[in-house]
Design an enzyme around this catalytic site. Structure first.
Site, short mmCIF file in Angstrom:
data_model
loop_
_atom_site.label_atom_id
_atom_site.label_comp_id
_atom_site.label_asym_id
_atom_site.label_seq_id
_atom_site.Cartn_x
_atom_site.Cartn_y
_atom_site.Cartn_z
N CYS A 98 -5.39 -5.50 -9.43
CA CYS A 98 -4.71 -4.25 -9.12
C CYS A 98 -4.22 -3.61 -10.42
CB CYS A 98 -3.53 -4.54 -8.19
SG CYS A 98 -2.58 -3.08 -7.72
N HIS A 140 -7.33 -2.60 0.52
CA HIS A 140 -6.42 -2.83 -0.61
C HIS A 140 -5.58 -1.57 -0.86
CE1 HIS A 140 -5.43 -4.48 -4.72
NE2 HIS A 140 -5.17 -3.19 -4.89
N GLU A 141 -6.24 -0.41 -0.91
CA GLU A 141 -5.50 0.84 -1.16
C GLU A 141 -4.63 1.21 0.04
OE1 GLU A 141 -5.35 1.85 -4.14
OE2 GLU A 141 -7.02 0.59 -4.80
N HIS A 144 -1.36 -0.37 -0.10
CA HIS A 144 -0.42 0.31 -0.99
C HIS A 144 0.40 1.36 -0.25
CE1 HIS A 144 -0.94 -1.26 -4.99
NE2 HIS A 144 -2.27 -1.13 -4.93
#
Length: 184
Positions: A98, A140-141, A144
């Site tokens: 990341c 993954h994003e 966030h």
């Protein structure tokens, strides 16, 4: 303009981001700056919390890392106000990293596919299923914008092994080739 990437320990990375409206101030410029920042840092994805904005925007460009051995095509997309409809398929492990947590990598298991409802940069609504590597980067994003970091998916022993590195990042004791903003 290249923006600083917020480092591990910044509170904005742990907040659930808010949806935005089409009249969000400076949206077009923000998206351009996020692309520029992501490419400068050599990332395949970037979410708004990583540049200090608690809004539901992220972008993904897996086309730049398309592998010849893969039947899957890469994508380059902006996701605004994304909301997960469902995830499915057999979870599979892959080593992730990341931009907000430099020099830390670890194996994360994620479902093989995700169905997402989102707006593109023109605020046109889409509902789409993504699979494989595209799904992984999107998940993954997406994490966030929900205030979740990939390190939270690591196995407990790996989390203990990277704790010292995470503390160093929090203190700004790390060298990277892109601008970062560390907690005070």
């Amino acid at each position: 303009m290249i923006l600083p990437i917020y480092a591990y320990g910044q509170p904005v990375l742990k907040k659930e981001a808010e949806d935005i409206q089409p009249d969000y101030p400076g949206l077009t410029e923000l998206i351009e700056n996020m692309w520029e920042t992501m490419y400068f840092a050599e990332g395949v994805g970037l979410a708004a919390p990583q540049i200090g904005r608690s809004i539901r925007i992220f972008m993904v460009d897996t086309a730049q890392v398309e592998r010849e051995d893969s039947e899957e095509e890469g994508i380059k997309k902006v996701f605004i106000n994304a909301h997960k409809v469902e995830e499915g398929g057999n979870p599979w492990p892959y080593e992730e990293g990341c931009l907000s947590i430099p020099d830390v990598r670890g194996e994360v298991e994620r479902p093989a596919q995700i169905r997402l409802r989102y707006m593109d940069e023109n605020f046109e609504e889409h509902e789409e299923v993504f699979t494989g590597f595209n799904a992984r980067v999107i998940q993954h994003e997406y994490d966030h914008i929900d205030g979740i970091l990939f390190t939270e998916h690591l196995k407990p022993i790996k989390r203990r092994l990277v704790r010292r590195k995470l503390d160093s990042i929090k203190k700004g004791k790390i060298k990277v080739d892109y601008k970062m903003k560390f907690p005070r």
